[in-house]
Design a protein around this motif. Structure first.
Motif, PDB file in Angstrom:
ATOM      1  N   ALA A  99      -8.044  -8.314 -19.175  1.00 31.78           N
ATOM      2  CA  ALA A  99      -7.028  -7.534 -19.890  1.00 31.78           C
ATOM      3  C   ALA A  99      -5.621  -8.081 -19.689  1.00 31.78           C
ATOM      4  CB  ALA A  99      -7.080  -6.078 -19.434  1.00 31.78           C
ATOM      5  N   GLY A 100      -5.449  -9.024 -18.762  1.00 31.72           N
ATOM      6  CA  GLY A 100      -4.132  -9.618 -18.509  1.00 31.72           C
ATOM      7  C   GLY A 100      -3.135  -8.659 -17.904  1.00 31.72           C
ATOM      8  N   VAL A 101      -3.635  -7.721 -17.056  1.00 30.96           N
ATOM      9  CA  VAL A 101      -2.744  -6.678 -16.523  1.00 30.96           C
ATOM     10  C   VAL A 101      -2.718  -6.671 -14.995  1.00 30.96           C
ATOM     11  CG1 VAL A 101      -2.952  -5.249 -18.577  1.00 30.96           C
ATOM     12  CG2 VAL A 101      -4.594  -4.934 -16.703  1.00 30.96           C
ATOM     13  N   GLY A 102      -3.027  -7.804 -14.369  1.00 33.40           N
ATOM     14  CA  GLY A 102      -2.975  -7.863 -12.910  1.00 33.40           C
ATOM     15  C   GLY A 102      -1.560  -7.860 -12.375  1.00 33.40           C
ATOM     16  N   ASN A 103      -1.439  -7.555 -11.074  1.00 34.03           N
ATOM     17  CA  ASN A 103      -0.144  -7.593 -10.377  1.00 34.03           C
ATOM     18  C   ASN A 103       0.912  -6.726 -11.049  1.00 34.03           C
ATOM     19  OD1 ASN A 103      -1.078  -9.485  -8.431  1.00 34.03           O
ATOM     20  ND2 ASN A 103      -0.718 -11.154  -9.858  1.00 34.03           N
ATOM     21  N   ALA A 104       0.510  -5.531 -11.479  1.00 38.91           N
ATOM     22  CA  ALA A 104       1.452  -4.639 -12.153  1.00 38.91           C
ATOM     23  C   ALA A 104       2.672  -4.339 -11.291  1.00 38.91           C
ATOM     24  CB  ALA A 104       0.751  -3.335 -12.546  1.00 38.91           C
ATOM     25  N   GLY A 105       2.471  -4.251  -9.979  1.00 37.36           N
ATOM     26  CA  GLY A 105       3.599  -3.975  -9.096  1.00 37.36           C
ATOM     27  C   GLY A 105       4.649  -5.060  -9.133  1.00 37.36           C
ATOM     28  N   PHE A 129      -2.771   1.298  -7.688  1.00 41.50           N
ATOM     29  CA  PHE A 129      -1.963   1.588  -8.869  1.00 41.50           C
ATOM     30  C   PHE A 129      -1.141   0.368  -9.291  1.00 41.50           C
ATOM     31  CE2 PHE A 129      -2.942   5.675  -7.063  1.00 41.50           C
ATOM     32  CZ  PHE A 129      -3.183   6.472  -8.168  1.00 41.50           C
ATOM     33  N   GLY A 130      -0.764  -0.464  -8.327  1.00 37.80           N
ATOM     34  CA  GLY A 130       0.043  -1.636  -8.637  1.00 37.80           C
ATOM     35  C   GLY A 130      -0.687  -2.952  -8.527  1.00 37.80           C
ATOM     36  N   PHE A 131      -1.835  -2.960  -7.811  1.00 35.49           N
ATOM     37  CA  PHE A 131      -2.483  -4.240  -7.540  1.00 35.49           C
ATOM     38  C   PHE A 131      -4.000  -4.174  -7.706  1.00 35.49           C
ATOM     39  CE2 PHE A 131       1.639  -4.311  -5.489  1.00 35.49           C
ATOM     40  CZ  PHE A 131       2.147  -5.511  -5.960  1.00 35.49           C
ATOM     41  N   LEU A 132      -4.443  -3.410  -8.693  1.00 33.22           N
ATOM     42  CA  LEU A 132      -5.861  -3.387  -9.053  1.00 33.22           C
ATOM     43  C   LEU A 132      -6.283  -4.802  -9.442  1.00 33.22           C
ATOM     44  CD1 LEU A 132      -8.015  -1.083  -9.398  1.00 33.22           C
ATOM     45  CD2 LEU A 132      -7.559  -1.232 -11.856  1.00 33.22           C
ATOM     46  N   ALA A 133      -7.466  -5.218  -8.986  1.00 33.45           N
ATOM     47  CA  ALA A 133      -7.885  -6.605  -9.227  1.00 33.45           C
ATOM     48  C   ALA A 133      -9.390  -6.663  -9.469  1.00 33.45           C
ATOM     49  CB  ALA A 133      -7.519  -7.475  -8.029  1.00 33.45           C
ATOM     50  N   SER A 134      -9.765  -7.366 -10.531  1.00 34.71           N
ATOM     51  CA  SER A 134     -11.177  -7.524 -10.888  1.00 34.71           C
ATOM     52  C   SER A 134     -11.267  -8.414 -12.113  1.00 34.71           C
ATOM     53  CB  SER A 134     -11.812  -6.161 -11.195  1.00 34.71           C
ATOM     54  OG  SER A 134     -11.280  -5.636 -12.404  1.00 34.71           O
ATOM     55  N   GLN A 135     -12.492  -8.708 -12.520  1.00 36.58           N
ATOM     56  CA  GLN A 135     -12.677  -9.463 -13.753  1.00 36.58           C
ATOM     57  C   GLN A 135     -12.143  -8.681 -14.944  1.00 36.58           C
ATOM     58  OE1 GLN A 135     -14.170 -12.773 -14.016  1.00 36.58           O
ATOM     59  NE2 GLN A 135     -12.993 -12.513 -15.910  1.00 36.58           N
ATOM     60  N   GLU A 136     -12.370  -7.354 -14.922  1.00 36.02           N
ATOM     61  CA  GLU A 136     -11.899  -6.511 -16.015  1.00 36.02           C
ATOM     62  C   GLU A 136     -10.375  -6.549 -16.126  1.00 36.02           C
ATOM     63  OE1 GLU A 136     -15.744  -4.690 -14.450  1.00 36.02           O
ATOM     64  OE2 GLU A 136     -13.992  -5.703 -13.630  1.00 36.02           O
ATOM     65  N   GLU A 176       0.806  -1.222   0.000  1.00 36.21           N
ATOM     66  CA  GLU A 176       0.000   0.000   0.000  1.00 36.21           C
ATOM     67  C   GLU A 176       0.842   1.276   0.000  1.00 36.21           C
ATOM     68  OE1 GLU A 176      -3.883  -1.814   2.373  1.00 36.21           O
ATOM     69  OE2 GLU A 176      -2.481  -0.530   3.450  1.00 36.21           O
ATOM     70  N   LEU A 177       2.062   1.183   0.465  1.00 35.15           N
ATOM     71  CA  LEU A 177       2.929   2.350   0.557  1.00 35.15           C
ATOM     72  C   LEU A 177       4.370   1.919   0.707  1.00 35.15           C
ATOM     73  CD1 LEU A 177       2.372   3.993   4.085  1.00 35.15           C
ATOM     74  CD2 LEU A 177       1.855   1.649   3.531  1.00 35.15           C
ATOM     75  N   GLY A 178       5.287   2.898   0.702  1.00 34.25           N
ATOM     76  CA  GLY A 178       6.710   2.621   0.843  1.00 34.25           C
ATOM     77  C   GLY A 178       7.497   3.134  -0.348  1.00 34.25           C
ATOM     78  N   GLY A 179       8.812   3.214  -0.161  1.00 34.56           N
ATOM     79  CA  GLY A 179       9.672   3.701  -1.231  1.00 34.56           C
ATOM     80  C   GLY A 179      11.123   3.377  -0.962  1.00 34.56           C
ATOM     81  N   THR A 180      11.951   3.492  -1.984  1.00 38.26           N
ATOM     82  CA  THR A 180      13.368   3.137  -1.859  1.00 38.26           C
ATOM     83  C   THR A 180      14.144   4.154  -1.035  1.00 38.26           C
ATOM     84  OG1 THR A 180      13.919   4.270  -3.929  1.00 38.26           O
ATOM     85  CG2 THR A 180      13.340   1.938  -4.068  1.00 38.26           C
ATOM     86  N   SER A 181      13.688   5.403  -0.999  1.00 33.25           N
ATOM     87  CA  SER A 181      14.437   6.443  -0.288  1.00 33.25           C
ATOM     88  C   SER A 181      14.456   6.221   1.210  1.00 33.25           C
ATOM     89  CB  SER A 181      13.843   7.813  -0.600  1.00 33.25           C
ATOM     90  OG  SER A 181      12.489   7.876  -0.202  1.00 33.25           O
ATOM     91  N   MET A 182      13.629   5.311   1.711  1.00 36.00           N
ATOM     92  CA  MET A 182      13.589   5.017   3.132  1.00 36.00           C
ATOM     93  C   MET A 182      14.762   4.178   3.600  1.00 36.00           C
ATOM     94  SD  MET A 182       9.580   4.038   2.989  1.00 36.00           S
ATOM     95  CE  MET A 182       9.675   3.066   4.471  1.00 36.00           C
ATOM     96  N   TYR A 183      15.512   3.601   2.675  1.00 40.47           N
ATOM     97  CA  TYR A 183      16.568   2.655   3.028  1.00 40.47           C
ATOM     98  C   TYR A 183      17.845   3.002   2.277  1.00 40.47           C
ATOM     99  CZ  TYR A 183      12.347   0.113   4.331  1.00 40.47           C
ATOM    100  OH  TYR A 183      11.143  -0.244   4.870  1.00 40.47           O
TER     101      TYR A 183
END
Length: 543
Positions: free
Chosen positions: A194-200, A183-190, A148-155
């Motif tokens: 579209a074959g675009v799940g698990n974008a993250g 933005f990275g893990f939208l999930a649904s039948q749609e 849900e959150l986080g970034g590389t600048s933290m480490y």
């Protein structure tokens, strides 16, 4: 699944950009471009290098695309922005001991991460002496944050690289941004159609491919890459081990996981209600193509809708709205079923959990104070598909007896509600400990496994050895850093000043226990019947 900050937080982030003028820092040539970084002592940093095209417009809610060949001069002196973050909502802190509140606020929530949709950047930290002929082992860090959150600048990977140099085992550290939340893990039948799940996860995979293509220019050996993560990052490492039927595609040779294993999740359509809610709030529910509508909707409108979705410290807590699911592309089935089927990379791994994984997240259920309320929470929120008989069995195996709850081994203490320690033990095992043991059983005899249990900070009121409390042990230069570096270099965490650490097997489930005073070897047999039942139930009824 939450993130842990380290005392090396960077400020003043800017996206990597083309600059003009004479290069002042260390320079590496990629394609036809010159990447300019910074040098501090014996360590060079190259930060914020774009590896994926901006995921905006038609690339929003789509699989990532690699950037075009580099050209010109690329400023790599500061981190790029984090990907859009879900709005941070704190757990209830009233009435908690001041020491505990300080740990939560100062160690977990004291970062404001500049964010932007154009966020797919990668960072490389290397010994200053490394060059294109050095062929050093590489560790690729995947941050946590509940997806849900986080970034590389933290480490700051400089501490890891500097320690590796001091040990005489120099390595190169890489970290990558990836899309989180909807933005990275939208999930649904749609999304499935579209074959675009698990974008993250695809973002991470694209970063691995970038490493294969370019790490040699920084002095790295592309055949010696270890992927490493904590929480959501560790779950990601495990999921990469089972993606594509267990084919690593030569992208990595080992995995190091802190608090994360293959999770019992079902199909992408399990996220339909969250997708529908966002579509409704953005005016896309009536569109002929709601997914394309979401790609075109105003960012602020979309972000507000995403922020209104359940967060990790809302009542449903670890039943995350946004997380990896079986998508028919990376995963043909529930990840735990793929583990059961042996569709997994047989590579060396190090993996472990904190002793009290569930305490931090159970602050979200402090209003659950009776046996009836616990049953209702588990049956209606956490495991809504599970039959009554299985719920009864789980409640018996996770009793109200506070001396058996988490923080474990603290007797009658820390029972801030009559059910807090019970819920904490159940949640910590269901999401972290039980999946790890299931994972190990499937790998035993096929992969080298080293297991650990972090039991430090047991005296911290309410939380004990809470989730993410082991991160400073690595970034702060503790013994886990030595184990990590040894493992990246030799595929064995022991060696040098690192004490002996026997492997885990089903017949001899050894774990290295990291205690407040010293270390010891224990057996991974605690709560055996309870975790076996959890694994049985979750395999049949994934979340």
């Amino acid at each position: 699944m939450l993130f842990r900050l380290v005392p090396f937080l960077q400020v003043g982030f800017t996206a990597a950009a083309v600059i003009s003028g004479r290069a002042a820092g260390p320079t590496v040539t990629l394609d036809g471009g010159s990447v300019v970084g910074t040098r501090t002592g014996a360590v060079d940093k190259f930060l914020g290098i774009p590896f994926g095209k901006a995921p905006v417009g038609d690339l929003r809610f789509n699989l990532p695309e690699a950037v075009d060949a580099y050209s010109g001069t690329i400023d790599a002196t500061s981190y790029g922005p984090s990907c859009p973050q879900q709005a941070l909502k704190l757990p209830l802190l009233d009435g908690l001991p001041a020491e505990t509140v300080e740990h939560i606020l100062n160690s977990i929530f004291n970062a404001v991460l500049p964010s932007d949709e154009d966020c797919l950047t990668i960072n490389v930290v290397k010994p200053s002496f490394a060059n294109s002929t050095s062929n050093l082992p590489v560790v690729a860090w995947i941050f946590g944050g509940g997806f849900e959150l986080g970034g590389t600048s933290m480490y700051d990977g400089a501490s890891i690289v500097a320690r590796s140099i001091a040990m005489g085992k120099p390595i190169i550290y890489v970290s990558m941004a990836y899309r989180v939340s909807a933005f990275g893990f939208l999930a649904s039948q749609e999304v499935k159609d579209a074959g675009v799940g698990n974008a993250g996860l695809h973002d991470q995979r694209l970063a691995f491919k970038w490493i294969q293509k370019y790490i040699g220019a920084f002095g790295g050996d592309k055949s010696k890459v270890t992927i490493w993560g904590e929480s959501a990052g560790a779950i990601s490492v495990a999921l990469h081990m089972i993606s594509n039927g267990g084919d690593t595609e030569g992208l990595f040779r080992a995995g190091f996981m802190q608090s994360g294993s293959p999770i019992p999740v079902g199909d992408l359509t399990g996220g339909q209600k969250y997708y529908d809610d966002i579509a409704d709030k953005t005016g896309c529910s009536g569109a002929a193509d709601s997914l394309q509508c979401l790609r075109e909707v105003d960012y602020n409108t979309l972000k507000a809708a995403v922020d209104d979705s359940p967060f990790i410290f809302d009542y449903q807590s670890l039943l995350l709205a946004w997380l990896p699911r079986a998508d028919g592309v990376l995963f043909s089935d529930n990840p735990q079923r793929l583990v059961q089927q042996g569709k997994i990379a047989h590579i060396p791994i190090v993996s472990g959990d904190c002793d009290d994984e569930g305490t931090l997240f159970s602050l979200a259920q402090l209003n659950v104070t009776t046996n009836e309320a616990v049953r209702k929470y588990i049956q209606e929120i956490f495991l809504p598909k599970v039959p009554d008989a299985d719920i009864d069995a789980l409640l018996k195996l996770y009793p109200q007896d506070i001396t058996q709850g988490s923080p474990f081994d603290t007797g009658i203490f820390n029972a801030i509600t009559p059910q807090f320690k019970r819920i904490a033990s159940f949640q910590g095992d269901a999401v972290f400990q039980a999946p790890r043991r299931y994972f190990f059983d499937a790998l035993s005899g096929k992969s080298d496994i080293w297991a650990f249990a972090n039991k430090r900070l047991k005296g911290l009121p309410v939380l004990g050895s809470f989730h993410a409390s082991d991160i400073l042990n690595v970034y702060g230069g503790g013994d886990l850093a030595d184990y990590l570096i040894n493992f990246v270099v030799t595929l064995d965490p022991t060696g040098g000043n690192a004490s002996s650490w026997p492997k885990w097997t089903s017949s001899s489930p050894n774990m290295l226990s990291l205690n407040d005073i010293g270390k010891s070897v224990i057996q991974d047999t605690y709560r055996k019947e309870a975790m076996a039942k959890l694994n049985e139930v979750l395999l049949t009824y994934p979340v």
